[in-house]
Design a protein around this motif. Structure first.
Motif, PDB file in Angstrom:
ATOM      1  N   VAL A 251       1.166  -1.373   0.105  1.00 13.57           N
ATOM      2  CA  VAL A 251      -0.266   0.094   0.304  1.00 13.57           C
ATOM      3  C   VAL A 251       1.084   1.615   0.013  1.00 13.57           C
ATOM      4  O   VAL A 251       1.540   0.937   0.627  1.00 13.57           O
ATOM      5  CB  VAL A 251      -0.639  -0.516   1.580  1.00 13.57           C
ATOM      6  CG1 VAL A 251      -1.778   1.559   1.775  1.00 13.57           C
ATOM      7  CG2 VAL A 251      -2.009  -1.319   1.136  1.00 13.57           C
ATOM      8  N   LEU A 252       0.165   2.107  -1.348  1.00 11.38           N
ATOM      9  CA  LEU A 252       1.026   3.322  -1.002  1.00 11.38           C
ATOM     10  C   LEU A 252      -0.140   4.914  -0.921  1.00 11.38           C
ATOM     11  O   LEU A 252      -1.204   4.862  -0.937  1.00 11.38           O
ATOM     12  CB  LEU A 252       1.761   3.434  -2.554  1.00 11.38           C
ATOM     13  CG  LEU A 252       2.442   2.958  -3.127  1.00 11.38           C
ATOM     14  CD1 LEU A 252       2.850   3.473  -4.485  1.00 11.38           C
ATOM     15  CD2 LEU A 252       4.079   2.353  -2.047  1.00 11.38           C
ATOM     16  N   GLU A 253       0.725   4.923   0.694  1.00  5.40           N
ATOM     17  CA  GLU A 253      -0.235   6.168   1.431  1.00  5.40           C
ATOM     18  C   GLU A 253       0.706   7.405   1.147  1.00  5.40           C
ATOM     19  O   GLU A 253       1.650   7.887   1.651  1.00  5.40           O
ATOM     20  CB  GLU A 253      -0.372   6.110   2.257  1.00  5.40           C
ATOM     21  CG  GLU A 253      -1.175   4.878   2.797  1.00  5.40           C
ATOM     22  CD  GLU A 253      -3.615   5.455   2.280  1.00  5.40           C
ATOM     23  OE1 GLU A 253      -4.172   6.117   3.314  1.00  5.40           O
ATOM     24  OE2 GLU A 253      -3.505   5.575   1.191  1.00  5.40           O
ATOM     25  N   VAL A 254       0.224   8.736   0.713  1.00  5.01           N
ATOM     26  CA  VAL A 254       0.671   9.443  -0.220  1.00  5.01           C
ATOM     27  C   VAL A 254       0.078  10.690   1.527  1.00  5.01           C
ATOM     28  O   VAL A 254      -1.673  11.263   1.242  1.00  5.01           O
ATOM     29  CB  VAL A 254       0.347  10.298  -0.906  1.00  5.01           C
ATOM     30  CG1 VAL A 254       0.832  11.715  -1.291  1.00  5.01           C
ATOM     31  CG2 VAL A 254       0.842   9.754  -2.224  1.00  5.01           C
ATOM     32  N   ILE A 275      -5.654  -0.972   9.924  1.00  2.00           N
ATOM     33  CA  ILE A 275      -6.299  -1.856   8.900  1.00  2.00           C
ATOM     34  C   ILE A 275      -5.190  -2.871   8.622  1.00  2.00           C
ATOM     35  O   ILE A 275      -5.669  -3.257   7.767  1.00  2.00           O
ATOM     36  CB  ILE A 275      -7.539  -0.958   8.773  1.00  2.00           C
ATOM     37  CG1 ILE A 275      -8.398  -0.185   9.660  1.00  2.00           C
ATOM     38  CG2 ILE A 275      -8.404  -1.885   7.502  1.00  2.00           C
ATOM     39  CD1 ILE A 275     -10.099   0.427   8.393  1.00  2.00           C
ATOM     40  N   TYR A 276      -4.798  -1.712   7.719  1.00  4.13           N
ATOM     41  CA  TYR A 276      -3.853  -2.499   6.912  1.00  4.13           C
ATOM     42  C   TYR A 276      -2.686  -3.350   7.817  1.00  4.13           C
ATOM     43  O   TYR A 276      -2.793  -4.751   7.023  1.00  4.13           O
ATOM     44  CB  TYR A 276      -2.816  -1.615   5.990  1.00  4.13           C
ATOM     45  CG  TYR A 276      -3.173  -0.535   4.723  1.00  4.13           C
ATOM     46  CD1 TYR A 276      -4.585  -1.054   4.719  1.00  4.13           C
ATOM     47  CD2 TYR A 276      -3.289   1.281   5.501  1.00  4.13           C
ATOM     48  CE1 TYR A 276      -5.686  -0.101   3.497  1.00  4.13           C
ATOM     49  CE2 TYR A 276      -3.582   1.860   4.864  1.00  4.13           C
ATOM     50  CZ  TYR A 276      -5.306   1.360   3.775  1.00  4.13           C
ATOM     51  OH  TYR A 276      -5.193   1.971   2.390  1.00  4.13           O
ATOM     52  N   LEU A 281      -0.757  -6.108   5.226  1.00  3.01           N
ATOM     53  CA  LEU A 281      -0.789  -5.182   4.104  1.00  3.01           C
ATOM     54  C   LEU A 281       0.767  -4.572   4.432  1.00  3.01           C
ATOM     55  O   LEU A 281       0.378  -4.431   6.138  1.00  3.01           O
ATOM     56  CB  LEU A 281      -1.857  -4.550   3.697  1.00  3.01           C
ATOM     57  CG  LEU A 281      -3.068  -5.476   3.315  1.00  3.01           C
ATOM     58  CD1 LEU A 281      -3.670  -4.591   2.701  1.00  3.01           C
ATOM     59  CD2 LEU A 281      -2.528  -5.765   1.825  1.00  3.01           C
ATOM     60  N   LEU A 282       1.148  -4.312   3.718  1.00  2.00           N
ATOM     61  CA  LEU A 282       2.703  -3.931   4.023  1.00  2.00           C
ATOM     62  C   LEU A 282       2.376  -2.115   3.653  1.00  2.00           C
ATOM     63  O   LEU A 282       1.713  -2.176   2.207  1.00  2.00           O
ATOM     64  CB  LEU A 282       3.596  -4.171   3.580  1.00  2.00           C
ATOM     65  CG  LEU A 282       4.507  -5.528   3.523  1.00  2.00           C
ATOM     66  CD1 LEU A 282       5.369  -5.520   2.877  1.00  2.00           C
ATOM     67  CD2 LEU A 282       4.228  -5.325   5.211  1.00  2.00           C
ATOM     68  N   VAL A 283       2.495  -0.978   3.963  1.00  2.00           N
ATOM     69  CA  VAL A 283       2.178   0.441   4.003  1.00  2.00           C
ATOM     70  C   VAL A 283       3.661   1.092   3.839  1.00  2.00           C
ATOM     71  O   VAL A 283       4.107   0.400   4.630  1.00  2.00           O
ATOM     72  CB  VAL A 283       1.386   0.562   4.633  1.00  2.00           C
ATOM     73  CG1 VAL A 283       0.655   2.238   4.078  1.00  2.00           C
ATOM     74  CG2 VAL A 283       0.181  -0.202   4.802  1.00  2.00           C
ATOM     75  N   VAL A 284       3.345   1.720   2.488  1.00  2.00           N
ATOM     76  CA  VAL A 284       4.758   2.597   3.269  1.00  2.00           C
ATOM     77  C   VAL A 284       3.957   4.473   2.843  1.00  2.00           C
ATOM     78  O   VAL A 284       3.303   5.035   2.206  1.00  2.00           O
ATOM     79  CB  VAL A 284       5.151   2.500   1.072  1.00  2.00           C
ATOM     80  CG1 VAL A 284       6.557   3.781   1.358  1.00  2.00           C
ATOM     81  CG2 VAL A 284       6.302   1.268   1.092  1.00  2.00           C
ATOM     82  N   HIS A 285       4.070   4.774   4.546  1.00  2.00           N
ATOM     83  CA  HIS A 285       4.206   6.348   4.453  1.00  2.00           C
ATOM     84  C   HIS A 285       5.217   7.451   3.219  1.00  2.00           C
ATOM     85  O   HIS A 285       5.882   7.607   3.501  1.00  2.00           O
ATOM     86  CB  HIS A 285       3.770   6.565   5.293  1.00  2.00           C
ATOM     87  CG  HIS A 285       2.718   5.338   6.272  1.00  2.00           C
ATOM     88  ND1 HIS A 285       1.094   6.309   6.722  1.00  2.00           N
ATOM     89  CD2 HIS A 285       3.366   4.941   7.336  1.00  2.00           C
ATOM     90  CE1 HIS A 285       0.704   5.117   7.171  1.00  2.00           C
ATOM     91  NE2 HIS A 285       1.265   4.021   8.094  1.00  2.00           N
ATOM     92  N   VAL A 317      -7.320 -10.900   0.635  1.00  2.00           N
ATOM     93  CA  VAL A 317      -7.712  -9.137  -0.033  1.00  2.00           C
ATOM     94  C   VAL A 317      -7.872  -9.508  -1.232  1.00  2.00           C
ATOM     95  O   VAL A 317      -6.965  -9.287  -2.007  1.00  2.00           O
ATOM     96  CB  VAL A 317      -7.308  -7.605   1.463  1.00  2.00           C
ATOM     97  CG1 VAL A 317      -7.693  -6.889  -0.337  1.00  2.00           C
ATOM     98  CG2 VAL A 317      -7.053  -7.652   2.922  1.00  2.00           C
ATOM     99  N   PHE A 318      -9.397  -8.514  -1.428  1.00  2.00           N
ATOM    100  CA  PHE A 318      -9.244  -8.646  -3.105  1.00  2.00           C
ATOM    101  C   PHE A 318      -9.115  -6.957  -3.233  1.00  2.00           C
ATOM    102  O   PHE A 318      -9.397  -6.274  -2.712  1.00  2.00           O
ATOM    103  CB  PHE A 318     -10.509  -8.818  -3.536  1.00  2.00           C
ATOM    104  CG  PHE A 318     -11.297 -10.684  -3.379  1.00  2.00           C
ATOM    105  CD1 PHE A 318     -10.572 -11.336  -3.879  1.00  2.00           C
ATOM    106  CD2 PHE A 318     -11.755 -11.153  -2.053  1.00  2.00           C
ATOM    107  CE1 PHE A 318     -10.901 -12.766  -4.325  1.00  2.00           C
ATOM    108  CE2 PHE A 318     -11.997 -12.390  -1.690  1.00  2.00           C
ATOM    109  CZ  PHE A 318     -11.347 -13.155  -3.344  1.00  2.00           C
ATOM    110  N   VAL A 319      -8.596  -6.791  -5.231  1.00  2.00           N
ATOM    111  CA  VAL A 319      -8.149  -5.473  -4.976  1.00  2.00           C
ATOM    112  C   VAL A 319      -9.919  -5.400  -5.975  1.00  2.00           C
ATOM    113  O   VAL A 319      -9.951  -5.972  -7.139  1.00  2.00           O
ATOM    114  CB  VAL A 319      -7.644  -5.823  -5.818  1.00  2.00           C
ATOM    115  CG1 VAL A 319      -7.241  -4.372  -6.689  1.00  2.00           C
ATOM    116  CG2 VAL A 319      -6.235  -5.715  -4.668  1.00  2.00           C
TER     117      VAL A 319
END
Length: 329
Positions: A251-254, A275-276, A281-285, A317-319
């Motif tokens: 996940v990419l969160e801007v 939630i991620y 889910l891995l997240v990059v802030h 998780v579905f996309v």
């Protein structure tokens, strides 16, 4: 003061009060104000002042934004419609291409009319005069037309992205309406608008997202989806990240500082992060200012997180790609 002078000044006030404290030379002549009276009134220290050729302010103080727009319309004359930057402001766009206090008042008029730009007013004669909408009592072009007219005069990519994507994100217009206006407009000066519309078609909804996408494309990073929906196996909605590398479910969160640093937006950001994490889910802030200072570091962090995700079990998780059919994949 003579009775006639008092009557003339009353007539001036009566006309000007419906025109934001402004009046034209033609209107003054029509009610009988002679040139010597006008000259006396606009001399240094007088009560009136000339703001544009043939347009006078009869109130005190600097011109307000309303007065600037009104002066532009009075100068342009019959059939004038606000468009471009002042049109965007009237539609409520926050990320304006130019500061409203210094931006030229852009007025579109029918091509049959002959009027040249002057002072702080850009007059554009057009074969396609926009159908005016009434906003705050001013005739204003549609937001799609205002976007295109503004974008044709802007050479800054970040600014173009900001106001176009804001309008789409806030559902003030849509890609189809802007594209229709673009196809009708002269092609000259529309390259940035067309690029931005392509980015919107790819799913991005903010200038920082578009910048990140461009960096990733140039670096030949793994393809990302922009603003997809994440669904649980039962079809329930989970979240909508700014970006997602589906191959590794990264996940990419801007994190726009304006909208994510305080208050409700900050709580929502923290909630989505939880939630991620809970669903593997891995997240990059990504902070836009940091990305602009050092894009290579941002891309390196995304790449490392992506590789980590490839070595983990795929989350359940579905996309749903919002650009496509809308079916979970």
């Amino acid at each position: 003061m003579s009775l006639r002078t008092r009557d003339l000044l009353d007539a001036v006030s009566w006309i000007a009060q419906d025109q934001s404290g402004l009046i034209t030379a033609a209107q003054l002549a029509e009610i009988g104000v002679i040139r010597s009276t006008l000259s006396r009134r606009i001399r240094s220290g007088g009560q009136w002042r000339r703001v544009l050729p043939g347009v006078y302010q009869v109130t005190e103080g600097a011109l307000s934004l309303d007065q600037r727009d009104q002066a532009g319309l009075l100068f342009a004359g019959k059939g004038g419609v606000l468009t471009g930057s002042p049109g965007l402001r009237r539609h409520g766009i926050r990320y304006l291409p130019e500061p409203p206090e210094t931006a030229n008042v852009h007025v579109a008029i029918p091509i049959q009319r002959h009027r040249k730009s002057a002072g702080f007013v850009t007059v554009e004669r057009t074969q396609r005069p926009p159908a005016p909408l009434s906003i705050d009592g001013f005739p204003v072009a549609s937001i799609a037309r205002s976007l295109v007219d503004a974008g044709r005069r802007i050479v800054d990519r970040r600014s173009t992205r900001a106001f176009v994507l804001e309008a789409i994100q806030r559902e003030l217009t849509n890609i189809e309406q802007i594209d229709r206006e673009l196809r009708r407009a002269q092609r000259r000066g529309t390259a940035l608008l067309r690029d931005t519309l392509d980015e919107a078609r790819a799913g991005v909804r903010s200038a920082p997202e578009a910048e990140l996408r461009a960096h990733m494309l140039r670096a030949k990073m793994p393809a990302a989806l922009w603003n997809p929906s994440l669904l649980l196996p039962n079809g329930a909605f989970l979240a909508q990240p700014d970006g997602l590398i589906e191959e590794s479910m990264t996940v990419l969160e801007v994190q726009s500082e304006e909208y994510h640093s305080t208050g409700r937006q900050w709580r929502e950001t923290l909630q989505r992060a939880s939630i991620y994490s809970a669903h593997g889910l891995l997240v990059v802030h990504i902070v836009p200012a940091d990305m602009r200072r050092n894009p290579a570091m941002t891309l390196r962090l995304i790449g490392e997180t992506h590789r980590e995700g490839l070595n983990r079990p795929r989350p359940h998780v579905f996309v749903e790609d919002t650009r496509g059919t809308g079916l979970p994949r």
